[in-house]
Write a protein that holds these residues in place. Structure first.
Motif, PDB file in Angstrom:
ATOM      1  N   UNK A  27      -2.384  -5.014  16.816  1.00 48.37           N
ATOM      2  CA  UNK A  27      -3.286  -5.850  17.592  1.00 48.37           C
ATOM      3  C   UNK A  27      -2.565  -7.134  17.982  1.00 48.37           C
ATOM      4  N   UNK A  28      -3.195  -8.003  18.761  1.00 47.16           N
ATOM      5  CA  UNK A  28      -2.553  -9.280  19.073  1.00 47.16           C
ATOM      6  C   UNK A  28      -2.120 -10.009  17.806  1.00 47.16           C
ATOM      7  N   UNK A  29      -0.900 -10.542  17.821  1.00 47.50           N
ATOM      8  CA  UNK A  29      -0.371 -11.248  16.670  1.00 47.50           C
ATOM      9  C   UNK A  29       0.184 -10.344  15.595  1.00 47.50           C
ATOM     10  N   UNK A  30       0.308  -9.045  15.883  1.00 49.86           N
ATOM     11  CA  UNK A  30       0.790  -8.103  14.890  1.00 49.86           C
ATOM     12  C   UNK A  30       1.984  -7.294  15.402  1.00 49.86           C
ATOM     13  N   UNK A  31       2.696  -6.707  14.464  1.00 52.61           N
ATOM     14  CA  UNK A  31       3.712  -5.702  14.771  1.00 52.61           C
ATOM     15  C   UNK A  31       3.434  -4.475  13.912  1.00 52.61           C
ATOM     16  N   UNK A  32       3.954  -3.341  14.348  1.00 53.25           N
ATOM     17  CA  UNK A  32       3.909  -2.138  13.513  1.00 53.25           C
ATOM     18  C   UNK A  32       5.275  -1.957  12.878  1.00 53.25           C
ATOM     19  N   UNK A  33       5.260  -1.653  11.585  1.00 50.92           N
ATOM     20  CA  UNK A  33       6.493  -1.550  10.815  1.00 50.92           C
ATOM     21  C   UNK A  33       6.626  -0.147  10.250  1.00 50.92           C
ATOM     22  N   UNK A  34       7.791   0.450  10.428  1.00 49.46           N
ATOM     23  CA  UNK A  34       8.132   1.672   9.719  1.00 49.46           C
ATOM     24  C   UNK A  34       8.770   1.232   8.404  1.00 49.46           C
ATOM     25  N   UNK A  35       8.052   1.441   7.341  1.00 49.73           N
ATOM     26  CA  UNK A  35       8.426   0.882   6.039  1.00 49.73           C
ATOM     27  C   UNK A  35       9.642   1.604   5.462  1.00 49.73           C
ATOM     28  N   UNK A  36      10.548   0.808   4.900  1.00 47.50           N
ATOM     29  CA  UNK A  36      11.703   1.341   4.176  1.00 47.50           C
ATOM     30  C   UNK A  36      11.535   1.198   2.661  1.00 47.50           C
ATOM     31  N   UNK A  37      10.875   0.123   2.228  1.00 51.03           N
ATOM     32  CA  UNK A  37      10.692  -0.116   0.796  1.00 51.03           C
ATOM     33  C   UNK A  37       9.484  -1.021   0.583  1.00 51.03           C
ATOM     34  N   UNK A  38       8.785  -0.803  -0.528  1.00 49.40           N
ATOM     35  CA  UNK A  38       7.622  -1.619  -0.880  1.00 49.40           C
ATOM     36  C   UNK A  38       7.639  -1.898  -2.371  1.00 49.40           C
ATOM     37  N   UNK A  39       7.437  -3.140  -2.742  1.00 46.99           N
ATOM     38  CA  UNK A  39       7.448  -3.521  -4.143  1.00 46.99           C
ATOM     39  C   UNK A  39       6.183  -3.090  -4.877  1.00 46.99           C
ATOM     40  N   UNK A  40       6.336  -2.770  -6.160  1.00 42.69           N
ATOM     41  CA  UNK A  40       5.223  -2.441  -7.043  1.00 42.69           C
ATOM     42  C   UNK A  40       5.055  -3.601  -8.018  1.00 42.69           C
ATOM     43  N   UNK A  41       3.821  -4.089  -8.141  1.00 44.78           N
ATOM     44  CA  UNK A  41       3.554  -5.258  -8.971  1.00 44.78           C
ATOM     45  C   UNK A  41       2.528  -4.948 -10.054  1.00 44.78           C
ATOM     46  N   UNK A  42       2.526  -5.711 -11.155  1.00 42.15           N
ATOM     47  CA  UNK A  42       1.458  -5.560 -12.142  1.00 42.15           C
ATOM     48  C   UNK A  42       0.074  -5.730 -11.532  1.00 42.15           C
ATOM     49  N   UNK A  43      -0.041  -6.581 -10.513  1.00 38.54           N
ATOM     50  CA  UNK A  43      -1.338  -6.744  -9.847  1.00 38.54           C
ATOM     51  C   UNK A  43      -1.824  -5.428  -9.265  1.00 38.54           C
ATOM     52  N   UNK A  44      -0.909  -4.599  -8.771  1.00 36.85           N
ATOM     53  CA  UNK A  44      -1.300  -3.303  -8.218  1.00 36.85           C
ATOM     54  C   UNK A  44      -1.935  -2.419  -9.282  1.00 36.85           C
ATOM     55  N   UNK A  45      -1.325  -2.394 -10.465  1.00 35.18           N
ATOM     56  CA  UNK A  45      -1.860  -1.536 -11.529  1.00 35.18           C
ATOM     57  C   UNK A  45      -3.200  -2.061 -12.035  1.00 35.18           C
ATOM     58  N   UNK A  46      -3.371  -3.360 -12.041  1.00 33.68           N
ATOM     59  CA  UNK A  46      -4.645  -3.928 -12.504  1.00 33.68           C
ATOM     60  C   UNK A  46      -5.763  -3.670 -11.503  1.00 33.68           C
ATOM     61  N   UNK A  47      -5.435  -3.711 -10.221  1.00 34.15           N
ATOM     62  CA  UNK A  47      -6.430  -3.365  -9.210  1.00 34.15           C
ATOM     63  C   UNK A  47      -6.808  -1.890  -9.315  1.00 34.15           C
TER      64      UNK A  47
END
Length: 303
Positions: A27-47
């Motif tokens: 959308x306006x103000x955005x880009x689309x990204x083809x992801x290469x890597x994403x971090x995993x955080x303790x916050x993710x597991x708690x959610x």
């Protein structure tokens, strides 16, 4: 079609599933990204587990991930700051995916010197550590205690605090002591007697404490630090309220992230990667994260 990791109920890592979704359009103000890597955080597991549902509930089906790096392949109608082919990193919503859209306001270009895995793991934890040091007003010559010093946020907090000229003491399991020492901190084993062990290392006292572990960490910190305004946690919001210490929220900005990326580029900040998992093995990545005793970050990769 895009692929993303979703979960439809709280529970163990087994609730995570890879699913197909329509390719998102920027959308306006955005880009689309083809992801290469994403971090995993303790916050993710708690959610995912529901541990934080009392103050941070999710709407099902829900996605996870707060940071990623990848290649821009489409831009919104008003975007001129990035073009297809740009390599970027930043804090994003739903980073556990092979394709996503992101607001350009928080994105920065990836330095060529930074690997995809390290770029994907820098944004959230790095900015949390930077924010924490600001909130706790850590200064040259002071002593900072960091709980879970070998973890994702801890590794950045050690390096950034040491660069400020602070003396850092970091709690860690004995198997991680050499790693903590290599980052610039004096390691100490957590567990019963921790406060006394820290006092022996800092006979002139501890000025500030950052908790990235939860559990006993805040009680020990209150015992050691006189000013509760200089005790902060990113892991125990109920404890922060009960003990009247700081609950630290990340202040994210492109400027803050660009500063961190530049430190990485010139070799003054490193991103330690513990393990990499393919996107489809997000459940295994969560099991690893919850096993503790890690050195650095876990990363999901997309080929």
């Amino acid at each position: 079609m895009a692929k993303a990791v979703v979960f439809a109920e709280y529970g163990g890592p087994e609730v995570l599933h890879l699913t197909d979704l329509p390719d998102p359009e920027p959308e306006p103000g955005q880009v689309r990204i083809r992801v290469k890597a994403a971090g995993v955080q303790p916050a993710d597991t708690r959610l995912r587990s529901g541990a934080w549902k009392s103050f941070m509930p999710v709407v099902f089906p829900a996605r996870l991930g707060f940071e990623a790096a990848g290649v821009v392949d489409a831009v919104g109608p008003d975007v001129t700051a990035f073009v297809p082919g740009d390599e970027v990193l930043g804090p994003v919503a739903g980073g556990y995916a092979d394709t996503l859209t992101a607001d350009i306001a928080l994105l920065v270009r990836k330095p060529a010197e930074l690997s995809w895995a390290k770029a994907g793991a820098l944004s959230a934890s790095g900015q949390t550590a930077s924010t924490a040091l600001e909130d706790l007003a850590v200064a040259r010559g002071e002593t900072l205690l960091i709980h879970a010093a070998a973890g994702g946020v801890g590794q950045f907090a050690i390096q950034l605090a040491a660069a400020r000229g602070a003396h850092v003491i970091g709690t860690a399991s004995e198997q991680n002591h050499e790693f903590v020492r290599s980052l610039g901190a004096t390691p100490v084993t957590y567990g019963p007697g921790l406060a006394d062990r820290v006092r022996a290392l800092a006979p002139e006292g501890v000025d500030a404490a950052l908790d990235a572990a939860g559990g006993e960490a805040l009680e020990v910190s209150v015992d050691l630090v006189a000013d509760r305004n200089r005790i902060g946690t990113i892991a125990d919001q109920p404890g922060a309220k009960r003990l009247e210490v700081r609950w630290i929220n990340t202040r994210r900005s492109a400027e803050r992230l660009a500063d961190l990326a530049e430190l990485c580029r010139i070799g003054q900040l490193d991103v330690a990667i513990w393990k990499e998992f393919p996107l489809a093995e997000a459940a295994a990545a969560h099991r690893e994260s919850e096993g503790r005793h890690m050195r650095g970050k876990i990363v999901l990769t997309v080929s």
